[in-house]
Design a protein around this motif. Structure first.
Motif, PDB file in Angstrom:
ATOM      1  N   VAL A  14       0.834  -1.202   0.000  1.00 24.34           N
ATOM      2  CA  VAL A  14       0.000   0.000   0.000  1.00 24.34           C
ATOM      3  C   VAL A  14       0.868   1.251   0.000  1.00 24.34           C
ATOM      4  O   VAL A  14       0.633   2.184  -0.779  1.00 24.34           O
ATOM      5  N   GLU A  15       1.879   1.285   0.838  1.00 29.22           N
ATOM      6  CA  GLU A  15       2.725   2.470   0.940  1.00 29.22           C
ATOM      7  C   GLU A  15       3.545   2.715  -0.329  1.00 29.22           C
ATOM      8  O   GLU A  15       3.729   3.853  -0.736  1.00 29.22           O
ATOM      9  N   SER A  16       4.021   1.651  -0.959  1.00 24.74           N
ATOM     10  CA  SER A  16       4.857   1.811  -2.149  1.00 24.74           C
ATOM     11  C   SER A  16       4.049   1.858  -3.439  1.00 24.74           C
ATOM     12  O   SER A  16       4.525   2.361  -4.452  1.00 24.74           O
ATOM     13  N   GLY A  17       2.849   1.303  -3.404  1.00 23.64           N
ATOM     14  CA  GLY A  17       2.002   1.322  -4.587  1.00 23.64           C
ATOM     15  C   GLY A  17       2.224   0.180  -5.554  1.00 23.64           C
ATOM     16  O   GLY A  17       1.611   0.148  -6.617  1.00 23.64           O
ATOM     17  N   SER A  18       3.093  -0.764  -5.195  1.00 24.93           N
ATOM     18  CA  SER A  18       3.306  -1.912  -6.086  1.00 24.93           C
ATOM     19  C   SER A  18       3.892  -3.091  -5.317  1.00 24.93           C
ATOM     20  O   SER A  18       4.569  -2.915  -4.300  1.00 24.93           O
ATOM     21  N   PHE A  19       3.617  -4.277  -5.853  1.00 24.28           N
ATOM     22  CA  PHE A  19       4.156  -5.491  -5.249  1.00 24.28           C
ATOM     23  C   PHE A  19       5.661  -5.567  -5.449  1.00 24.28           C
ATOM     24  O   PHE A  19       6.395  -5.961  -4.546  1.00 24.28           O
ATOM     25  N   SER A  20       6.145  -5.178  -6.627  1.00 22.43           N
ATOM     26  CA  SER A  20       7.576  -5.283  -6.898  1.00 22.43           C
ATOM     27  C   SER A  20       8.379  -4.307  -6.038  1.00 22.43           C
ATOM     28  O   SER A  20       9.446  -4.658  -5.534  1.00 22.43           O
ATOM     29  N   GLN A  21       7.868  -3.103  -5.841  1.00 21.55           N
ATOM     30  CA  GLN A  21       8.566  -2.144  -4.984  1.00 21.55           C
ATOM     31  C   GLN A  21       8.548  -2.619  -3.536  1.00 21.55           C
ATOM     32  O   GLN A  21       9.543  -2.499  -2.831  1.00 21.55           O
ATOM     33  N   ALA A  22       7.433  -3.188  -3.106  1.00 17.52           N
ATOM     34  CA  ALA A  22       7.353  -3.727  -1.742  1.00 17.52           C
ATOM     35  C   ALA A  22       8.365  -4.851  -1.557  1.00 17.52           C
ATOM     36  O   ALA A  22       9.022  -4.935  -0.515  1.00 17.52           O
ATOM     37  N   ALA A  23       8.509  -5.697  -2.567  1.00 16.52           N
ATOM     38  CA  ALA A  23       9.482  -6.787  -2.492  1.00 16.52           C
ATOM     39  C   ALA A  23      10.902  -6.236  -2.370  1.00 16.52           C
ATOM     40  O   ALA A  23      11.710  -6.756  -1.597  1.00 16.52           O
ATOM     41  N   ARG A  24      11.200  -5.187  -3.114  1.00 16.99           N
ATOM     42  CA  ARG A  24      12.533  -4.572  -3.001  1.00 16.99           C
ATOM     43  C   ARG A  24      12.744  -3.982  -1.610  1.00 16.99           C
ATOM     44  O   ARG A  24      13.812  -4.148  -1.015  1.00 16.99           O
ATOM     45  N   LEU A  25      11.731  -3.303  -1.089  1.00 17.16           N
ATOM     46  CA  LEU A  25      11.846  -2.698   0.238  1.00 17.16           C
ATOM     47  C   LEU A  25      12.053  -3.741   1.334  1.00 17.16           C
ATOM     48  O   LEU A  25      12.809  -3.513   2.277  1.00 17.16           O
ATOM     49  N   LEU A  26      11.376  -4.880   1.191  1.00 15.71           N
ATOM     50  CA  LEU A  26      11.459  -5.925   2.208  1.00 15.71           C
ATOM     51  C   LEU A  26      12.519  -6.973   1.889  1.00 15.71           C
ATOM     52  O   LEU A  26      12.672  -7.949   2.621  1.00 15.71           O
ATOM     53  N   ASN A  27      13.206  -6.776   0.770  1.00 17.54           N
ATOM     54  CA  ASN A  27      14.295  -7.665   0.363  1.00 17.54           C
ATOM     55  C   ASN A  27      13.839  -9.125   0.252  1.00 17.54           C
ATOM     56  O   ASN A  27      14.413 -10.023   0.858  1.00 17.54           O
ATOM     57  N   CYS A  28      12.764  -9.321  -0.507  1.00 17.50           N
ATOM     58  CA  CYS A  28      12.274 -10.668  -0.753  1.00 17.50           C
ATOM     59  C   CYS A  28      11.669 -10.743  -2.156  1.00 17.50           C
ATOM     60  O   CYS A  28      11.603  -9.735  -2.856  1.00 17.50           O
ATOM     61  N   ALA A  29      11.241 -11.905  -2.558  1.00 18.29           N
ATOM     62  CA  ALA A  29      10.719 -12.119  -3.909  1.00 18.29           C
ATOM     63  C   ALA A  29       9.300 -11.569  -4.055  1.00 18.29           C
ATOM     64  O   ALA A  29       8.532 -11.559  -3.091  1.00 18.29           O
ATOM     65  N   ASN A  30       8.968 -11.124  -5.277  1.00 24.09           N
ATOM     66  CA  ASN A  30       7.614 -10.663  -5.570  1.00 24.09           C
ATOM     67  C   ASN A  30       6.582 -11.723  -5.211  1.00 24.09           C
ATOM     68  O   ASN A  30       5.525 -11.410  -4.665  1.00 24.09           O
ATOM     69  N   SER A  31       6.892 -12.969  -5.534  1.00 28.43           N
ATOM     70  CA  SER A  31       5.956 -14.055  -5.273  1.00 28.43           C
ATOM     71  C   SER A  31       5.686 -14.205  -3.778  1.00 28.43           C
ATOM     72  O   SER A  31       4.565 -14.551  -3.377  1.00 28.43           O
ATOM     73  N   SER A  32       6.686 -13.944  -2.963  1.00 28.84           N
ATOM     74  CA  SER A  32       6.511 -14.031  -1.515  1.00 28.84           C
ATOM     75  C   SER A  32       5.542 -12.959  -1.019  1.00 28.84           C
ATOM     76  O   SER A  32       4.662 -13.238  -0.201  1.00 28.84           O
ATOM     77  N   ILE A  33       5.681 -11.750  -1.534  1.00 29.28           N
ATOM     78  CA  ILE A  33       4.789 -10.654  -1.151  1.00 29.28           C
ATOM     79  C   ILE A  33       3.363 -10.982  -1.575  1.00 29.28           C
ATOM     80  O   ILE A  33       2.417 -10.857  -0.798  1.00 29.28           O
ATOM     81  N   SER A  34       3.217 -11.429  -2.803  1.00 25.47           N
ATOM     82  CA  SER A  34       1.895 -11.773  -3.332  1.00 25.47           C
ATOM     83  C   SER A  34       1.249 -12.886  -2.519  1.00 25.47           C
ATOM     84  O   SER A  34       0.064 -12.821  -2.178  1.00 25.47           O
TER      85      SER A  34
END
Length: 67
Positions: A14-34
């Motif tokens: 929500v804060e970053s506006g995208s799953f890929s940006q959230a994954a970068r911020l949390l240092n994990c894979a996009n699939s993990s965030i999803s």
């Protein structure tokens, strides 16, 4: 009780506006965030995010949880 990692992933999306940006911020894979957000939605029985190929928006339930 909800998984704190799933809540953290939801907040990052929500804060970053995208799953890929959230994954970068949390240092994990996009699939993990999803997966984590999907599990949180399943636990709550509510759709929290409206996903499209170019954007992410919160539903009413997602906005309430974010607050």
């Amino acid at each position: 009780m909800h998984d704190l990692n799933a809540l953290r992933a939801f907040l990052a999306v929500v804060e970053s506006g995208s799953f890929s940006q959230a994954a970068r911020l949390l240092n994990c894979a996009n699939s993990s965030i999803s997966r984590q957000v999907g599990q949180l939605e399943q636990q709550l029985g509510q759709t929290l995010l409206i996903r499209s190929t170019r954007s992410v928006a919160t539903t009413d339930a997602g906005a309430e949880l974010f607050e």
